[in-house]
Write an enzyme that holds these catalytic residues in place. Sequence first.
Site, PDB file in Angstrom:
ATOM      1  CG  HIS A   2      -6.632   7.011   1.575  1.00 57.01           C
ATOM      2  ND1 HIS A   2      -6.328   6.287   0.444  1.00 57.01           N
ATOM      3  CD2 HIS A   2      -5.720   6.645   2.503  1.00 57.01           C
ATOM      4  CE1 HIS A   2      -5.283   5.518   0.681  1.00 57.01           C
ATOM      5  NE2 HIS A   2      -4.891   5.720   1.930  1.00 57.01           N
ATOM      6  CG  ASP A  60      -0.807   5.988   2.348  1.00 54.79           C
ATOM      7  OD1 ASP A  60      -1.996   5.865   2.023  1.00 54.79           O
ATOM      8  OD2 ASP A  60      -0.292   5.441   3.342  1.00 54.79           O
ATOM      9  CG  ASP A  91       0.802   1.609   5.218  1.00 53.81           C
ATOM     10  OD1 ASP A  91      -0.110   0.960   4.680  1.00 53.81           O
ATOM     11  OD2 ASP A  91       0.608   2.525   6.041  1.00 53.81           O
ATOM     12  CG  HIS A 112      -1.787   1.214   1.299  1.00 55.30           C
ATOM     13  ND1 HIS A 112      -2.699   1.522   0.327  1.00 55.30           N
ATOM     14  CD2 HIS A 112      -1.856   2.210   2.217  1.00 55.30           C
ATOM     15  CE1 HIS A 112      -3.311   2.649   0.644  1.00 55.30           C
ATOM     16  NE2 HIS A 112      -2.811   3.095   1.784  1.00 55.30           N
ATOM     17  CG  ASP A 114      -5.193   3.374   4.498  1.00 57.19           C
ATOM     18  OD1 ASP A 114      -5.596   3.023   5.616  1.00 57.19           O
ATOM     19  OD2 ASP A 114      -4.260   4.184   4.352  1.00 57.19           O
TER      20      ASP A 114
END
Length: 985
Positions: free
Chosen positions: A573, A181, A430, A179, A293
């Site tokens: 997000h 971000d 993450d 993941h 998420d």
Amino acid sequence: MKLSRQFTVFGSAIFCVVIFSLYLMLDHLQLDHTKSPNNGGDKLQNGQLSILQDKIDRLERLLSENNEIIANIRDSVINLKESVKDGRGGLDGGNMSQGPYLELLASPPLVLPIDSQDCQFATREFSKPADGVQLLDVYDLLTFDNHDGGVWKQGFDITYQENEWDSEPLQVFVVPHSHNDPGWLKTFDDYYRDQTQHILNNIVVKLHEDSRRKMIWSEISYFSKWWDNIDNQKRDAVKSLFEQGQLEITTGGWVMPDEANSHYFALIDQLLEGHQWLERNVGVKPQTGWAVDPFGHSPTQAYLLKQAGLANMLIQRVHYSVKKHFASQKTLEFFWRQNWDPASSTDILCHMMPFYSYDVPHTCGPDPKICCQFDFKRLPGGRVSCPWRVPPQPITDGNVQQRVQMLLDQYRKKSKLFRTKVVMVPLGDDFRYAEALEWDQQFQNYQKLFDYMNSHPELHVKAQFGTITDYFNALRKSAIDPGHASASLPVVSGDFFTYADRDDHYWSGYFTSRPFYKRLDRVLESHLRAAEILYSLTLANIQRFGKLNDFPAVENNRLLTEARRNLGLFQHHDAITGTGKDMVVIDYGTRCHSDMDTLINHELKYFSPRSVVVYNPTEQDRTSVVTVYVNTPHVCVITDHGHPVPAQVSAVWDDSTTASTEAFQMYSPARSPVIRVTKGSVFSEITTTFDHVTHTLRLYNVQGVEGQAVEICNLVDIRREFNHEIAMRLASDVDSKDRFFTDLNGFQIQPRRTMAKLPLQANFYPMTSMAYIQDPGTRLTLLTAQSLGSASLVSGQLEVIMDRRLNQDDNRGLGQGVLDNKVTPSTFRLLLEKRKPSPLSYPSLLSHVSSLYLNHPLISMAVSTEAQSLSLSAFTPLASSLPCDIHLVNLRSIQSKEDGGGPSDEAALILHRKGFDCAFSNRNTGLLCATTQGKIHTEKLFSELRFQSIIPVSLTLMHTTEGGSSKEEIRLKPMEISTYRVQLT
């Protein structure tokens, strides 16, 4: 209008969008020393000063470059003015260029013409499926008692019989993922440099080492940046991984977007940008959504994925009590259906992850202490370990049997929460797999476990690495009979807000956090959409006249693309949510916004009698108020034909007691020391100044839609407060009891119920564009120009959290509070309507159009003195207003697949037919439109242009819609969003 005039309008709009999309509002509030009361804060301020100075220098350089671009457009205008003299007289035409601007003051019809068949949608009642689940009903059932469930703290003990898989073996798909971000604790670029590029490089190398290995990837913002920096040999290697099914793109959006604050325009735009990039570069069409998420989940996103051609989706962050209930009922896998859909046309197969998180300790089964032992990145000697203090063990011949039994027990227990014998186990977290060592640790140890499981038939299990679509294919084969709907999976309707991850920790603050940026996000959306439409129309017209070489189409397309991507990045997000670190928020702002006040003040220095172009970016004729800043109160406004336009001049206030002597505001709100009343021919208003907010109520004296509502403007400042929230509460005698309604993403309405069994923070919900309360005879609607958190805690009341300041970390990983508050403007409109009782609840047509006008105000653009000689006149590309319930979401140019980055000769036409309620008076609405049962005659859509081709396609153009195309008529069902690949001539 002649071609040169359209260029002038287009050039001004593009300039606004370019600036708006690329640079930070040079915001003096970043220099506010009150927000850093300690020495560490002083260091942060010094760092921010340095950053800000760099941004200012960069802004000056890039403004100079953009001035050159506008100069090129101006030169093109002058050249084309001389060269375009044949054909039909250029682009002159349209129903408003034939004389005085009488239409601007045209009276709306006394009774709004609404086709009776259009009223049937909101009166249909449909029964819930036999195995259907409505989230509102679930909330009624739940006690939210939060009992300790044992090893699965938020669940319950799971048992099984050893022989349950004798007749049908357990299928296990372990899905490796990372993941990433696009900004959170680090900026997008810093994450890419430090971690993401290494993850993607490792994917190519490590997947090729063993064909049994698989991986999924979601964020195209990162993937495209990496793709631009690798050679053709590596690109070919990536394509081969896609072809072999080892690498899968999930969702395929520019980011994994927030689903609470994001407007559906931006959700579509970032999804379309990602899918178009994939189509141009790698030829991949995503099949499954992956959203682990976002802090709560919206059915709007489910609908958009379905319309884009995806078949499946996965969600994770759902209230732990809802997860527990779904697990107990074995409804964690379901068909997600829209509230307004009586059939199954909107259904999409959805998997809800059952446990606390998407990390390895919370994905293999109910016991995180055991699952953590199978996260081989946590082997002794590494940088991360297991909090339960039992580390993983490397898999050897000596321990493989025991470790298999331990892991298989978790797989079996997890499978007991589902209706089939197919189980999915994510393997990641993450920014995982950044180091080659982790790939070896995870894949080699798991492969030993799988080999042992698969070679021992007495275990009745088949385990393998898989992509998420591999899993859904097996699930469908197991759960769904061919040729018809689900044989065993339930249907679920509703949304998954408000999210709590544990105890009474409800994630409702982010509905409001950093409202300054939430407001600017919505402004950017409006400007981007306006420029997209102008650009597409301009491109079609210059192609029509064969003058493409005289227009900087490639450069402008590049700037639009950059604006799309900056807006798309902000839907992440941890961006629009306000949940990133201060420096990351500054980076988002740098990418998205500029100091428009600086541009306005620059124009004022050269004030003289001059022209202002006003662009109506909506698809409706409208009578609206336009605000222009001037440097003298002695002003008259006339049309280009010399006809007067009603005008009102108001003071611009330097502070609550002092009016400016250098600038005046036409049609504008003012400030007051305590209470100030302004009366005028165009509007009247009352402004009240409190300690933390300047509150303005305005009434417009116009016959259009704006005259139907009260405008509310709040200017909020809580920079010097400690753990402070400020709310606006509206109190009325509407007997709404414990019911109220909020919108989801500006797309649909979700009924809400205020529940005494839940804490205060749990009763707040996201409000993207509107919220309302009602009783059998009255509805009170609050329309908003920015996303905020809202509630109705008492019958007859609506309240909105305007801003919040958190002085400490909330233990969710950010490591800081929210202390970068700014003086934040927010705008609303309050609409009171009489209604008749109705079984279902949809907005009225008036509230739909009022919301449209609030979020897409008229855009005024001062024309340079050089351009005034062009004698601008009106231009209306639409032959007439679209039907009241149909919204032109976008007319978006499509980039050519050839090198060069220029536009193709096609555009994406995206239309939305809004569902509305006829239980309201249709007299004196101020609307200048009608309804047509969702029909649009394409030959009558534009005043000059015609469709050479119009092809129905999926939402993001990946798939051609079955059933062919019709060039004569478009038909939309209520609530439907449809996309067409069009070529205009």
